[in-house]
Motif scaffolding. Structure first.
Motif, PDB file in Angstrom:
ATOM      1  N   ASP A 170      28.724  32.482  45.364  1.00 44.39           N
ATOM      2  CA  ASP A 170      28.188  33.473  46.300  1.00 44.39           C
ATOM      3  C   ASP A 170      28.694  33.255  47.721  1.00 44.39           C
ATOM      4  N   THR A 171      29.573  32.252  47.912  1.00 47.25           N
ATOM      5  CA  THR A 171      30.021  31.918  49.273  1.00 47.25           C
ATOM      6  C   THR A 171      31.545  31.868  49.364  1.00 47.25           C
ATOM      7  N   GLY A 172      32.224  32.590  48.488  1.00 46.47           N
ATOM      8  CA  GLY A 172      33.683  32.570  48.524  1.00 46.47           C
ATOM      9  C   GLY A 172      34.253  31.213  48.163  1.00 46.47           C
ATOM     10  N   ARG A 173      33.555  30.525  47.237  1.00 47.45           N
ATOM     11  CA  ARG A 173      34.009  29.239  46.692  1.00 47.45           C
ATOM     12  C   ARG A 173      33.969  28.083  47.680  1.00 47.45           C
ATOM     13  N   VAL A 174      33.197  28.235  48.745  1.00 44.99           N
ATOM     14  CA  VAL A 174      32.981  27.104  49.654  1.00 44.99           C
ATOM     15  C   VAL A 174      31.606  26.530  49.313  1.00 44.99           C
ATOM     16  N   LEU A 175      31.564  25.240  49.007  1.00 47.84           N
ATOM     17  CA  LEU A 175      30.264  24.626  48.730  1.00 47.84           C
ATOM     18  C   LEU A 175      29.610  24.309  50.075  1.00 47.84           C
ATOM     19  N   LEU A 176      28.584  25.072  50.396  1.00 44.90           N
ATOM     20  CA  LEU A 176      27.871  24.889  51.662  1.00 44.90           C
ATOM     21  C   LEU A 176      26.570  24.146  51.399  1.00 44.90           C
ATOM     22  N   GLU A 177      26.288  23.182  52.242  1.00 45.53           N
ATOM     23  CA  GLU A 177      25.043  22.415  52.145  1.00 45.53           C
ATOM     24  C   GLU A 177      24.210  22.716  53.376  1.00 45.53           C
TER      25      GLU A 177
END
Ligand code: ZN
Length: 138
Positions: free
Chosen positions: A121-128
């Protein structure tokens, strides 16, 4: 509210092997190494101004970082945004249709509360999302 970039997580096979690059070559100060059982990793932090670099070494062969290394090799794993209230951020993200990887905030390194956003859901960036448990904590 998002306050800034807390840290950048980098997956490595061995913290010991990589720490000279950050400490000696780049001159960053080591701010501790600890095991985060819930994530199956050992983490080491290096201070880079207002942000940290977090090296992640798997201690659990089945854990998410071990699987990441198997698939992608070493490299940038996630980007962590510091917020003042993780529950509010979680609600805001979910109400915008972005999925979270856990149904509650998890315990992260340095006694922080963390939640990951679903990379699909974030364009394949793992956001924490990360929040200090108490005011005044690092
Ligand atoms: Zn992190």
């Amino acid at each position: 509210m998002i306050e800034g970039i807390d840290h950048i997580g980098i997956a490595v096979h061995s913290i010991e092997e990589k720490r000279a690059l950050y400490e000696e070559v780049l001159g960053l100060s080591h701010e501790g190494t600890e095991v985060v059982e819930e994530q199956g990793v050992k983490v080491a932090f290096f201070r880079a101004g207002a942000s940290l670099i977090e090296l992640l070494e798997p201690i659990d062969e089945e854990g998410p970082v071990a699987r990441f290394l198997e698939k992608n090799g070493e490299g940038i794993h996630h980007l962590a945004l510091r917020c003042d209230d993780i529950e509010t951020e979680r609600q805001q993200v979910e109400s915008a249709g972005v999925r979270l990887l856990s149904d509650r905030p998890l315990d992260g390194a340095h006694g922080k509360l963390i939640s990951f956003l679903h990379p699909r859901d974030t364009g394949r960036v793992l956001l924490e999302l990360t929040q200090r448990k108490e005011q005044g904590d690092k």
